[in-house]
Design a protein around this motif. Structure first.
Motif, mmCIF file in Angstrom:
data_model
loop_
_atom_site.group_PDB
_atom_site.id
_atom_site.type_symbol
_atom_site.label_atom_id
_atom_site.label_comp_id
_atom_site.label_asym_id
_atom_site.label_seq_id
_atom_site.Cartn_x
_atom_site.Cartn_y
_atom_site.Cartn_z
ATOM 1 N N THR A 82 -31.526 -4.696 -13.050
ATOM 2 C CA THR A 82 -32.920 -4.812 -13.471
ATOM 3 C C THR A 82 -33.357 -3.573 -14.248
ATOM 4 O O THR A 82 -34.176 -2.794 -13.779
ATOM 5 N N PRO A 83 -32.765 -3.381 -15.433
ATOM 6 C CA PRO A 83 -33.192 -2.232 -16.224
ATOM 7 C C PRO A 83 -34.626 -2.438 -16.702
ATOM 8 O O PRO A 83 -35.111 -3.569 -16.755
ATOM 9 N N TYR A 84 -35.273 -1.339 -17.033
ATOM 10 C CA TYR A 84 -36.639 -1.448 -17.531
ATOM 11 C C TYR A 84 -36.628 -2.091 -18.914
ATOM 12 O O TYR A 84 -35.820 -1.730 -19.769
ATOM 13 N N LEU A 132 -44.715 4.009 -20.583
ATOM 14 C CA LEU A 132 -43.696 3.496 -19.672
ATOM 15 C C LEU A 132 -42.492 4.422 -19.665
ATOM 16 O O LEU A 132 -41.965 4.789 -18.614
ATOM 17 N N LEU A 162 -42.003 7.105 -16.359
ATOM 18 C CA LEU A 162 -40.893 6.805 -15.458
ATOM 19 C C LEU A 162 -39.659 7.646 -15.761
ATOM 20 O O LEU A 162 -38.665 7.544 -15.062
ATOM 21 N N TYR A 218 -47.630 -5.713 -17.545
ATOM 22 C CA TYR A 218 -46.409 -5.202 -16.937
ATOM 23 C C TYR A 218 -45.791 -6.271 -16.045
ATOM 24 O O TYR A 218 -46.485 -6.944 -15.292
ATOM 25 N N PRO A 229 -38.712 -7.838 -12.896
ATOM 26 C CA PRO A 229 -37.812 -8.956 -12.582
ATOM 27 C C PRO A 229 -37.806 -9.213 -11.086
ATOM 28 O O PRO A 229 -37.966 -8.294 -10.292
ATOM 29 N N HIS A 257 -35.557 -9.735 -9.110
ATOM 30 C CA HIS A 257 -34.471 -9.112 -8.350
ATOM 31 C C HIS A 257 -34.623 -7.601 -8.254
ATOM 32 O O HIS A 257 -33.765 -6.931 -7.678
ATOM 33 N N ALA A 258 -35.697 -7.070 -8.834
ATOM 34 C CA ALA A 258 -35.875 -5.622 -8.771
ATOM 35 C C ALA A 258 -36.133 -5.206 -7.335
ATOM 36 O O ALA A 258 -36.758 -5.927 -6.569
ATOM 37 N N ARG A 292 -38.089 0.337 -6.792
ATOM 38 C CA ARG A 292 -38.308 0.298 -8.224
ATOM 39 C C ARG A 292 -39.666 -0.306 -8.545
ATOM 40 O O ARG A 292 -40.395 0.176 -9.403
ATOM 41 N N GLN A 352 -42.393 2.181 -7.585
ATOM 42 C CA GLN A 352 -42.487 3.299 -8.517
ATOM 43 C C GLN A 352 -43.203 2.886 -9.801
ATOM 44 O O GLN A 352 -44.044 3.608 -10.314
ATOM 45 N N LEU A 353 -42.849 1.728 -10.291
ATOM 46 C CA LEU A 353 -43.489 1.217 -11.497
ATOM 47 C C LEU A 353 -44.988 1.088 -11.274
ATOM 48 O O LEU A 353 -45.805 1.524 -12.093
ATOM 49 N N ALA A 393 -46.518 4.794 -10.517
ATOM 50 C CA ALA A 393 -46.454 5.761 -11.613
ATOM 51 C C ALA A 393 -47.386 5.362 -12.749
ATOM 52 O O ALA A 393 -47.923 6.215 -13.439
ATOM 53 N N LEU A 394 -47.579 4.082 -12.948
ATOM 54 C CA LEU A 394 -48.411 3.653 -14.059
ATOM 55 C C LEU A 394 -49.823 3.300 -13.617
ATOM 56 O O LEU A 394 -50.657 2.971 -14.450
#
Lengths: 811, 811
Positions: A742-744, A758, A762, B744, B747, B749-750, B754, B757-758, B761-762
Motif C-alpha cells: 500500500t504505497p502512498y 502529502l 509524511l 484523501y 487502500p 489493505h493499509a 499507516r 499516521q496519514l 499528520a495531515l
C-alpha cells in the motif's frame, strides 16, 4: 510458457522477440534498450523511458475542469546555482510495510518493545555524552594551543618593538598560522571533502530527508573535528559551532548502528536500528546535542532538530531529543567546569557563552532602532552572500585540483595574518591596562607604558573572546575608528574564507562582524544621548550581531531561540526577534541565505517549507515524471537485471499481472498498482539469489528475512562480483513478500499544494500518481517536487522550474 | 425521467417506488428509512446504514495475506471513562480544493497574498496584546482585592485575638469567600458551562482538531476571565494559569474573525480568515500567548501550541506563534512593571514568576534523589488522579442540577475556609517578624510580640505567593510539622476542588502541594547533612513541585520547558527533566494524567500521539465504518434532504454516475470515488437554493461563491425555517463546483499505523477507504481511529476498543 517471456514495461505488453530461442531470453533483452535515455530537461520524461513508448495520457484524460488556471513555471537554464543534482536520493522514512516486515512485527512482544525503548534512551544518553566530549576536546585544544601561540607571539612582539625586528614575529605568526591552515586544508581536501564548510547545511539536508553520502562516517567525524580545530588555530575567520553540530550528527549515526563499516567491526548489537528511519531519529538527537554543546542552548537544539528534521511531531522522539540535548549540555558543563577548576559548579552553560546580560534597561522607543539595525544587517548580509556566491562560482570554475584548493587556503591565511599585523602596526589605539583584565595577551606595541594596543587585543584572541569583549566592555574601551576598520577587514576576510576547503562555521564570523558595527551604532547613540542608561554599546553590539547573523544566515526560529538562550535574557527577546525578522525579510529580497545558497550550489534537492503559492491550478499530472518503469509481482530475473542496469530509478511500482491485459485504461496507464519495490531490495534479493522457477511464484519458499536486509544496510551490494548463470537469469523472483502493498498514491488531478503537503508531511520518497481506476500513470519523487519553486519579493512572484542535471547511475 | 428518481445509496440502485406519482417523490422517501439505525456498538456499522444493504465485502475480497496476524482489540463496555461521545466533530484543517476554491485562488495576486500576510501579522500582534491585557487585568484584580480582603481580615483577627471574638473574623472570612465562590459558580453554571475547569484540556482538543462548541465565544471568554478571578478571590485551591491559556485561545478566535456572532456585529474585515484552518492557526498563537502571559514562558508557549496543535511544522506559522508569544510576554511585562511602579524596567517576566533561582550548587549525586522524588510525585499524582476520578464520577451521577453544582462549590469553599481557620487557630508556628519582609499580612494570633503565625501566612496570601515563599525562604523559616499538615490538607482540598463548576486551574495547586512536600524532603536533607550547601530546601521544593505536577498532569515536553523557563535556571534543567519524566512514567502505570482524564470523561475523541503498537496486522478494512452513504455528483434535492435528515454524517463521498452501473465491483463497493462533500456545504447550498432542473447539471449557472460559504461560517443554517416547494424538491443540485475532487483515500489493505499516521499528520477529517479499483468501500473518521487504543504498562499491552455513545444528530 513462451508468453511469460514478454516484458511488461511502461504499460505495454511488448511482443516477444520471436526470432530468439527461448533460453537466450536473458542475454537478448527484448525491449530496445537503445531507446532508453534520460531526457532530463524534458520535464515529462525525467523519470526515464525504456522503450520510448510514451502513453497517450494527454489525449484520453478526464474532461478538463472548466477555468483551470495552471501557473506557468519559468524553466531556468542549467547553471551553477539552479541545477538540482540527480545523484542525491531520499531516505526511507516510512516503515516498509511488506509481508516480511509484518510477520516480524507480529512476533514482537510487549517486553521486546519495552526493551527496545529502554535501549533507545541508553543510546541517546551516550550520544549526548560523546557529542559533549568531542565539543569539549575541540574547545580545550583550541584554547590551550591558542594560549601557547599568542603567548609565544607576544613575547617576540614585545621584544621586537624595542629591537625593531617586527618582521620576525610577523613571519612566526605567518608560519604558525599557515601551518595549521595547511593541515586543516589537507585533512579536508585529501581526507574527506564532505567535511568542508559548516556542516549545518548538510545536516539540514539529511534531516530534510536527503541521503548525503559519507556524511556520517567515522572518517568524516575525525576530519571535521580535527579540521575545525586546525582552522581556528590557523587564525582564520571561522567558527567552530557549525562543525560541532555536524559532529553530533555523525556521533549519533555511528553510535546508533552498533557497527562501523569504515573500521570493519560489528558489535552485533542495535541491529533493529539499522534502517533510515531509526537512524534519522537518532541523528536528530545528535544534531540537537551538537547545538546544545556548541551554544549552550538545549531548547534551541531541540527546536533546530525539530524544525529541520521532523515531518510531524512525535512526542516520544521529542522527549528523547530533549534528553539528548540536556545530557550534552550537562556533560559539557561538568567537564568545562572541572577544566576551569570549578568542579561541581556548573558555571559553563555552553561553549559559545556570550556572558549573561544583566537586566538591561530597554525602552519601547528602541524598537524602531532595532528594526533599523535589522535593515542594515539585512543589506550587509545580502551583500556578503552575493560576494560569497561569486567567490564560490569562481572556485567551482577555476579552483578544481586539490593542490589549488590547499594553496588557496594558504593564501587566505597569509592575507588574514598580514591584515591583522598591518592593522596592529598602523592603528595606534592605546588603552590603559587594567581597565579590563580578561585580555590574555595585552600587547604594548607603540603604546606608552601601562597601556596596551586595543587592536592587537582583537586579533590576538579567539573570535569568541572578541565577541564577548564587544558585548561586555565598558563604553570607553574601544575606539570607533579601530572597531570600524576591524569590521570592514573582518567581513571581507570572513566572506573569502567561507567556502574554502576547510571545516569552518559562519556563525562566529557573522556575530563578530555584526557585533563590531552594532557597537559602533551603540557608541554613536551613547555619545548622542550623552551616556543615557539605555544606550549601552554592549546591548547594541548584541543587536548588531543578531542582525548580521539574520542577514547572512537568514536564521530560522531555532537560531533565534539559540540567541535568546545564549544571552540568557528574555526581556530582550522581542527586540532580538524583531531584528532577526527584519534582517531576514530585507535580505530575502535580494538573495537566499548562505546555508540555502550552499545547498543550492551543491544541487541538493531540499524540499522547501511549503509548496509555491497560488498553484492550486497545477495538478499532479502536470509535474509527475512519466513514463514509469514498472515490474510484475513475480518478475523474470533477466528483466530485473536489465531494468536495474539501464535505469537510475530507486523505486519501481509493481502491477497486477492478471489485470494488465484488461482493455480499458491500457492506453493511459502502466497497469493497476499492486505495490512498490526499492532498488536496494531488488539488489539484495539478487545477491541472495532468492529465485524460483515458476512464473506464479514459489509460495513454499522461505522468504529472505528482514535481518538479511538489515545486514546490508546502508551499503547495498553492487553488481561487481555478482554472476548469474543462464538458468538463474531465466528464473523468476517472487517479490510479493517484500513489496510494500500500500504505497502512498495521489490522484492525478490533485493540486500541487496537496501533493506537496502529502509528500512533505509524511516524509515520503516515492509518491505514485494514479488515475481514477487506481492505475499507475506517473511518479513523483523528491526531485520532482523540489524543482518547482516560487520566489516572492516586493509583491511579485517568480515561478521557476529548476533544471535537473548530473545524472549518475548508482548501482 | 422516471429513472432519475432512483436513489443511489449504499452502492445499490434501489428500485423506484412505482406506486407513487412522480411529483410526490419528495414526501415519499423511496428507501425504507425505518431500517436506518446507528448501531454504535457494532463496529462495522458505526457509520450508519440507511437501507441496511451491507455489501458483501468480506466474501469477495483480495486473497488474505498469508500469516496476517490482526491484533484483537478488547471491546470495552460503555462506561463513564471509556465512552467516546459521537457528538464532537472534527475541524476541517485541509484547504477544501473545490472548483470554486481554485477559481478564487487563481484570481489572487501576489500583492493580495502579501497583504494577507501582513494582516496576519497585525492580527497576531493584537492577539498577543489583548491576551496579555486580559491576563494583567485578572492578575491585578486578584492582587488588589486579595489585599483588601486579607487586610480587612487581619484587622479583625488582630482585634479579636485579644477580645476573644475570633468567630467574627471566621464568619467574615467565610462570608467573603463564599460570596466570591458563589459568583464564580453562578457565572459558570448558569452562564457558560464550557468555561468550567482549566480550559487547557479543551484547548488541547481544539488544537488536536476537535470542534468543541462554544469554546471560543465572547461569553465564554468573559465567564472564564471573571470566573477565575472570583474563584481565586474565593480562596479556593485553584490557579489562574490554565484559564489564561483558554482566554488567549478565545481572544485569538474572536479577533481573527472580525465579527462577533454573539454580539451580532460584523466589521466586514478579515473575511478570508473565516475557515477552520485559519482560525485554528490563530488559536494556536493565542494559546501560546496565553502560556507566555501566564507563565512568562514564550518559548514554552510556542512548544505548547506546536505540541498540541501542529500536525506538521510550518515555519511561517511558527514565527507568528513565536511573535505572538513574545508580544504577549512583552506587553505583560510593560504593564506589570508600570503597575508595580517600575515603568520601563521590564522586571516582571510573567505572572507565575517563581523568582529567579541563583546559581544553585548541584551535584551529580543528587540525581538519584531527584529520581526518587519523581517516584514519590508519580505515586501521589496517581492517587490524586484516582481520587479526582471517583469524585468526578460521583458528580456526574448525583450532582446534576445546576443549583446542586452551585451548592457544592459553596460547601467546598466553606470547608476550605474552615480548614484554614482551624489550622491557624490550632498550629502555633511562630516566627520572628522581619526575617522575611514580603508577607503582606503577618498575623500575630497567639504568638508573642514581634512574631507572626507562619501558618496564617500560608493561608492568607495568594497560592502563587506561597509557592514563592516555599522556594525562596531561608531554611529555618518553615516548621516541618506545619508544612506537612498544610500539604495534606491542601492536596485533599485541591483534589476536591478540581472539577467543580468553576473556572479553575490545576497548575498552582499541584505546584504548591509539591513544593510543600519537596521542602520537607529538603529540610530533612538539610538536617541530615547539617546544612550542606547543596541541600537547599528551596531547590528541593522546586523539584517536589515539578514532581507533583509531573505526577498529576503527566506534563508534556512543553510544560517541562515552561518550568525551566520559569525558574530561569538551565543547569537544573536536567534535574527537572529527570524528575518530570520519572513522575510521568510512574504515574502512567496506574492511570492517565488529569488532563487526559478530563478529556476521556468528556468523551472527546482526541487522537493520541501514535497508533497502538504492533498493529501492522490490523488493516483499514478492519476498522473502517461501513456501509457508506454516498451521493451522486448531481443529486436530487429530495434525496439530499432525506440523507441529511436521517444520517448524522458530516461528509458524503460522491460517486461517478456513469460508472456506477458497471457490473464489476458492484458487490463490494459503493461506487467509484468522484469526490467528497460536507454536510455544512450541502446545507448552505440548500439554503441558497442553488438548484437546477436538469439531472445532468446546469453548467451555465453561476456557482455559489466561496464568500457565501464564509458568510455562514461557523454557524451553519439549520433546517428550521427552510421550506422547499414540491418543484424544488424534485429538482437537482449540481455539486461539481463544490466537491473536493481529490479527497484523501487509503487502500483497504493499509495497516492501522499507516492509516493513523496519514490521518494525524495531515489533520484529516474524513479518510475514504478504497479498494484496488478506487471504489469506495468504507470511511474512517476521527472517531473511528480514536476508538483503538493501547495501554502499555509493566511489559504488557492491553489493546482496547472504546465504545461510542451519545449520538446526537446535529442539523
Amino acid at each position: 510458457m513462451d508468453t511469460e517471456t514478454e516484458t511488461l514495461i511502461n504499460g505495454e505488453r511488448l511482443k516477444p522477440n520471436q526470432g530468439l530461442p527461448s533460453n537466450s531470453a536473458d542475454g537478448a533483452i527484448i525491449y530496445d534498450s537503445s531507446h532508453f535515455q534520460l531526457r532530463s530537461r524534458d520535464r515529462h520524461v525525467s523519470y526515464g523511458s525504456i522503450n520510448g513508448a510514451v502513453p497517450l495520457l494527454e489525449n484520453n484524460r478526464e474532461p478538463e475542469m472548466p477555468g483551470r488556471q495552471s501557473v506557468t513555471f519559468r524553466r531556468l537554464p542549467p547553471e551553477m546555482l539552479t541545477t538540482l543534482s540527480s545523484q542525491f536520493e531520499s531516505l526511507d522514512y516510512e516503515p516498509w510495510e511488506s509481508r516480511v516486515f509484518k510477520e516480524e512485527n507480529s512476533r514482537k512482544t510487549p517486553s521486546s518493545l519495552t526493551k527496545q525503548g529502554v535501549i533507545r534512551w541508553v543510546v541517546v544518553f551516550f550520544i549526548g555524552v560523546c557529542t559533549a566530549l568531542i565539543a569539549c576536546t575541540i574547545d580545550i585544544c583550541v584554547v590551550e594551543i591558542t594560549k601557547l601561540k599568542y603567548g609565544f607571539l607576544k613575547k617576540y612582539i614585545d621584544k621586537c618593538v624595542t629591537e625593531n625586528c617586527l618582521y620576525i614575529p610577523y613571519l612566526q605568526w605567518l608560519g604558525i598560522s599557515c601551518g595549521f591552515a595547511f593541515i586543516a586544508s589537507l585533512l579536508v581536501t585529501y581526507g574527506e571533502p564532505v567535511a568542508a564548510g559548516s556542516g549545518i547545511p548538510l545536516v539540514k539536508c539529511y534531516l530534510n530527508g536527503i541521503n548525503v553520502h559519507r556524511l556520517h562516517r567515522l572518517k568524516t567525524l575525525f576530519v571535521k573535528a580535527a579540521g575545525v580545530t586546525c582552522s581556528v588555530l590557523g587564525g582564520l575567520a571561522v567558527g567552530k559551532e557549525g562543525p560541532m553540530v555536524h559532529s553530533g550528527a555523525a556521533v549519533a549515526a555511528g553510535l546508533s548502528q552498533g557497527k562501523s563499516t569504515s573500521l570493519g567491526f560489528d558489535f552485533g548489537i542495535l541491529k533493529e536500528f539499522r534502517c533510515d528511519q531509526e537512524k534519522r531519529d537518532f541523528v536528530t538527537g545528535g544534531a540537537a546535542a551538537g547545538v546544545a554543546a556548541a551554544f549552550g542552548a538545549p531548547i534551541g537544539g531541540v527546536l533546530f532538530s525539530l524544525e529541520e528534521g521532523s515531518s510531524f511531531w512525535n512526542q516520544n522522539m521529542t522527549w528523547r531529543i530533549f534528553f539528548c540535548s540536556m545530557v550534552s549540555a550537562f556533560t559539557l558543563n561538568v567537564v568545562l567546569s572541572a577544566y576551569h577548576g570549578q568542579i561541581g559548579q556548573l558555571a559553563y552553560d555552553g561553549l559559545l557563552n556570550f556572558g549573561k546580560f544583566p537586566d538591561i534597561p530597554f525602552a519601547l522607543l528602541e524598537l524602531p532602532i532595532f528594526i533599523g539595525m535589522g535593515i542594515i544587517g539585512g543589506l550587509i548580509g545580502a551583500l556578503f552572500n552575493q560576494m560569497n556566491y561569486h567567490i564560490s562560482v569562481f572556485r567551482r570554475r577555476f579552483i578544481l585540483s586539490r593542490w589549488a584548493k590547499v594553496l588557496e587556503v594558504i593564501v587566505v591565511c597569509s592575507v588574514t595574518v598580514t591584515t591583522g599585523f598591518v592593522m596592529i602596526y598602523c592603528v595606534n589605539d592605546c588603552k590603559p591596562l587594567g581597565a579590563k583584565d580578561d585580555i590574555d595577551f595585552p600587547i604594548q606595541m607603540f603604546c606608552e607604558d601601562g597601556q596596551f594596543n586595543a587592536v592587537a587585543a582583537m586579533w590576538l584572541q579567539t573570535p569568541e573572546a572578541s565577541v564577548r569583549a564587544l558585548f561586555h566592555d565598558q563604553p570607553g574601551t574601544h575606539n570607533p575608528l579601530s572597531v570600524g576598520l576591524f569590521f570592514i577587514t573582518y567581513v571581507f576576510l570572513a566572506c573569502w574564507t567561507y567556502g574554502l576547503s576547510i571545516s569552518s562555521g559562519i556563525f562566529i564570523p557573522a556575530l563578530l562582524s555584526g557585533a563590531a558595527w552594532g557597537r559602533l551604532v551603540g557608541l554613536g547613540l551613547y555619545r548622542l544621548t550623552e551616556g543615557a542608561a539605555w544606550a549601552d554599546p554592549g546591548k547594541y553590539a548584541l543587536i548588531g550581531a543578531a542582525s548580521q547573523l539574520g542577514g547572512i544566515a537568514r536564521v530560522t526560529l531555532s537560531l533565534a531561540v539559540i540567541l535568546i538562550e545564549t544571552t540568557g535574557n528574555l526581556s530582550l527577546g522581542l527586540g532580538l526577534m524583531l531584528t532577526l525578522l527584519t534582517a531576514k525579510l530585507v535580505g530575502d529580497c535580494f538573495n537566499a541565505g548562505i546555508y540555502d545558497m550552499n545547498v543550492q550550489l551543491a544541487g541538493l534537492p531540499m524540499l522547501p517549507w511549503s509548496s509555491p503559492p497560488l498553484c492550486y491550478g497545477t495538478e499532479a499530472r502536470d509535474i509527475m515524471s512519466k513514463p514509469v518503469v514498472v515490474l510484475r509481482e513475480v518478475e523474470r530475473v533477466s528483466t530485473i537485471l536489465s531494468v536495474l542496469e539501464e535505469t537510475p530509478h530507486q523505486g519501481f511500482p509493481l502491477i497486477f499481472e492478471d489485470r494488465f491485459a484488461s482493455p480499458q485504461g491500457k492506453q493511459n496507464s502502466f497497469g493497476m498498482l499492486r505495490g512498490l519495490i526499492l532498488r536496494s531490495q531488488l539488489k539484495i534479493l539478487l545477491k541472495e539469489k532468492a529465485f524460483c522457477t515458476s512464473p506464479t511464484g514459489g509460495t513454499s519458499q522461505t522468504p529472505v528475512p528482514l535481518e538479511t536486509f538489515r545486514m546490508y544496510y546502508p551499503r547495498y551490494p553492487t553488481f561487481q562480483g555478482m554472476h548469474f548463470t543462464e538458468e538463474e537469469r531465466s528464473s523468476y523472483l517472487d517479490l510479493r513478500p517484500y513489496l510494500n502493498p500500500t504505497p502512498y498514491t495521489v490522484p492525478m488531478h490533485a493540486s500541487l499544494p496537496r501533493t506537496f503537503q502529502l509528500f512533505r508531511a509524511l516524509g515520503l520518497r516515492h509518491l505514485i500518481v494514479t488515475d481514477d481506476n487506481n492505475e499507475v500513470v506517473g511518479m513523483i519523487t523528491r526531485k520532482t517536487l523540489a524543482r518547482y519553486r516560487a520566489r516572492i519579493c516586493c509583491g511579485t512572484i517568480d515561478f521557476v522550474e529548476l533544471p535537473l542535471g548530473g545524472h549518475g547511475v548508482q548501482l
